[in-house]
Write a protein that holds these residues in place. Structure first.
Motif, PDB file in Angstrom:
ATOM      1  N   VAL A  12       0.744  -1.270   0.009  1.00 29.43           N
ATOM      2  CA  VAL A  12      -0.122  -0.004  -0.050  1.00 29.43           C
ATOM      3  C   VAL A  12       0.908   1.312  -0.042  1.00 29.43           C
ATOM      4  N   LEU A  13       2.010   1.087   0.673  1.00 29.31           N
ATOM      5  CA  LEU A  13       2.934   2.298   0.835  1.00 29.31           C
ATOM      6  C   LEU A  13       3.560   2.531  -0.378  1.00 29.31           C
ATOM      7  N   ALA A  14       3.726   1.466  -1.520  1.00 27.23           N
ATOM      8  CA  ALA A  14       4.211   1.716  -2.766  1.00 27.23           C
ATOM      9  C   ALA A  14       3.158   2.298  -3.662  1.00 27.23           C
ATOM     10  N   ALA A  15       1.950   2.016  -3.670  1.00 29.05           N
ATOM     11  CA  ALA A  15       1.002   2.316  -4.656  1.00 29.05           C
ATOM     12  C   ALA A  15       0.719   3.788  -5.145  1.00 29.05           C
ATOM     13  N   PRO A  16       0.820   4.598  -4.080  1.00 23.62           N
ATOM     14  CA  PRO A  16       1.048   6.204  -4.596  1.00 23.62           C
ATOM     15  C   PRO A  16       2.252   6.644  -5.561  1.00 23.62           C
ATOM     16  N   PHE A  17       3.427   5.860  -5.118  1.00 19.52           N
ATOM     17  CA  PHE A  17       4.476   6.196  -5.839  1.00 19.52           C
ATOM     18  C   PHE A  17       4.013   5.574  -7.629  1.00 19.52           C
ATOM     19  N   LEU A  18       3.806   4.275  -7.640  1.00 17.76           N
ATOM     20  CA  LEU A  18       3.436   3.924  -8.917  1.00 17.76           C
ATOM     21  C   LEU A  18       2.210   4.596  -9.507  1.00 17.76           C
ATOM     22  N   TYR A  19       1.430   5.203  -8.868  1.00 14.19           N
ATOM     23  CA  TYR A  19       0.315   6.068  -9.513  1.00 14.19           C
ATOM     24  C   TYR A  19       0.966   7.309  -9.989  1.00 14.19           C
ATOM     25  N   ALA A  20       1.854   7.860  -9.344  1.00 16.98           N
ATOM     26  CA  ALA A  20       1.939   9.203  -9.443  1.00 16.98           C
ATOM     27  C   ALA A  20       3.227   9.272 -10.574  1.00 16.98           C
ATOM     28  N   ALA A  21       3.974   8.157 -10.481  1.00  9.71           N
ATOM     29  CA  ALA A  21       5.447   8.094 -11.380  1.00  9.71           C
ATOM     30  C   ALA A  21       4.936   7.904 -13.041  1.00  9.71           C
ATOM     31  N   ARG A  22       5.831   8.480 -13.905  1.00 14.29           N
ATOM     32  CA  ARG A  22       5.761   8.034 -15.265  1.00 14.29           C
ATOM     33  C   ARG A  22       6.385   7.044 -15.595  1.00 14.29           C
ATOM     34  N   SER A  23       7.069   6.268 -14.748  1.00 11.27           N
ATOM     35  CA  SER A  23       8.022   5.061 -15.064  1.00 11.27           C
ATOM     36  C   SER A  23       8.102   4.290 -13.879  1.00 11.27           C
ATOM     37  N   GLU A  24       8.183   2.978 -13.917  1.00 13.58           N
ATOM     38  CA  GLU A  24       8.692   2.127 -12.817  1.00 13.58           C
ATOM     39  C   GLU A  24       9.832   2.580 -12.237  1.00 13.58           C
TER      40      GLU A  24
END
Length: 462
Positions: free
Chosen positions: A299-311
């Protein structure tokens, strides 16, 4: 972990038997992009970060009181220039009327160390694309933080912003990473934590359509597995270094005639110091390092992936966040999370004694209802666009402010809590996030707590 994610007490589920596929295809692959100015700002800020966790903690304890006053003055100046500033956030703190506790901000005699923003939110993109001179980078970062604190990050109704991930990378002082390095971690196959990761990823924000539409489970698996490999490698290096140092110490004690040789080995010089000093420093440095994976990191990683433009961007930001901002949250027993829960109880007792006493009379400590919110920086509470806006504030002001944001949510819900004979029914899932109200109420709480308690809040996740 809440209405949008899993509860932390979910029983273990056997991992899928599907074979490991290192490069599953996401539904919407995103290109790999970067901003030169973002790297210049973040890498320059990273140079100021102490190498050891022990020295970083010493530095933070020495400047936390100054940081509190500086942040307080800065946000006070911002709120006084906003037509919808602190006064409105207090009046809107409760859904049924104003809160019964007044939380004014002390203006303070000193001048704000950061300028009051005079630009519009649209100039964030211009500031990100402009590479300042080397001696102007610290001031540039401060100006960007002030602008984000005052206006937030412009985004659409889905919470998407072209500049958000770059701002997070700057605030986290995240270094650049070649894409091949990330791909190398992926192609190593399943990490030792792979089965635990697969037990969690399918339920990550499972009821959030925005997240499910943009981020695939395959992408989340790759990110978490790569982070687990990186943390595993760091752990192995520490263990090897400890063994080598122990062997050198033993040999040095058994062979005094070799002392001139050991003098040329840096680790041997350190090993020949007082045993108690060696043990203390080693244990403190080691205790500041995270584990490889704990439930809730998904869950802590989810916003990073949602906001990022690449993995790759998400990986760099997430790994930096875990290892520098909150290593105590993902260490074995999650001692950082438990310290944060204790701090929620203590802060609430100061700013709203009546609400605190009522909850305690029902046997409700923060560990019973706030564990997911502390661990995930409120990412477990919908809606996701509000989570992103709240994280903009947390990364600009300090992730430790999450403790005050949780107290702010309790104050905003105080009427419903006090009217309920079973408050746990109210707090089983927190009301939907309202990032703007939460952040301004958290700012007003900041001045009500003593400096000693604020020092503990700053250090609790380390």
């Amino acid at each position: 972990m809440s209405s949008t994610s899993s509860n932390p007490s979910i029983p273990n589920i056997p991992p899928p038997t599907a074979p490991w596929n290192p490069t599953p295809v996401s539904p919407k692959p995103r290109g790999l992009r970067k901003l030169h100015s973002t790297q210049a700002l973040s890498q320059s800020a990273a140079l100021n970060v102490p190498i050891s966790a022990q020295s970083r903690l010493r530095q933070q304890r020495s400047v936390s009181a100054f940081h509190k006053d500086s942040l307080n003055n800065q946000l006070s100046a911002i709120s006084s220039s906003r037509p919808f500033g602190r006064a409105r956030s207090n009046s809107d703190a409760s859904t049924k009327g104003p809160p019964t506790v007044a939380l004014p901000i002390r203006r303070g005699a000193g001048q704000s160390s950061l300028p009051t923003p005079t630009t519009t939110p649209k100039s964030l993109d211009i500031m990100l694309r402009h590479v300042p001179a080397k001696n102007e980078i610290p001031l540039g970062i401060q100006e960007i933080k002030t602008l984000v604190l005052a206006h937030g990050v412009p985004s659409d109704s889905d919470g998407m912003s072209t500049s958000r991930i770059y701002l997070w990378l700057i605030f986290l002082s995240a270094p650049s990473l070649p894409t091949d390095n990330y791909l190398g971690l992926i192609h190593r196959g399943p990490s030792p934590a792979y089965s635990k990761i697969r037990n969690d990823t399918f339920r990550t924000l499972a009821t959030d359509p925005l997240f499910r539409r943009r981020v695939s489970e395959a992408s989340l698996i790759r990110l978490l597995n790569a982070v687990a490999w990186r943390l595993h490698d760091a752990k192995e290096e520490r263990n090897l270094s400890t063994k080598n140092q122990s062997a050198i110490t033993t040999l040095a004690e058994a062979s005094p005639e070799l002392h001139p040789v050991f003098n040329f080995i840096p680790s041997a010089k350190h090993a020949r110091g007082p045993p108690t000093a060696t043990t203390t420093e080693g244990s403190e440095a080691g205790s500041a390092e995270p584990g490889t994976y704990v439930q809730g990191m998904n869950v802590l990683a989810a916003p990073f992936l949602y906001a990022a433009r690449s993995e790759v961007e998400a990986f760099v930001a997430f790994h930096r966040f875990l290892t520098e901002e909150c290593p105590g949250y993902v260490r074995g027993a999650m001692e950082g999370v438990h310290r944060g829960l204790s701090l929620v109880d203590r802060v609430l007792a100061i700013v709203d004694p009546a609400l605190s006493a009522y909850l305690l009379s029902k046997g409700m400590q923060a560990k019973l209802y706030a564990f997911p919110s502390v661990l995930t920086l409120c990412a477990c509470t919908p809606p996701l666009p509000e989570v992103l806006h709240l994280w903009d504030f947390l990364f600009a002001s300090g992730a430790h402010m999450n403790v005050l944001c949780i107290v702010a949510q309790l104050i905003m819900t105080r009427d419903a809590i006090l009217e309920s004979p079973s408050p746990m029914k109210v707090l089983r899932s927190f009301p939907p996030l309202q990032a703007s109200k939460i952040k301004w109420l958290a700012i007003s709480i900041l001045d009500r707590i003593p400096n000693g308690l604020y020092d503990e809040i700053v250090d609790h996740a380390k």
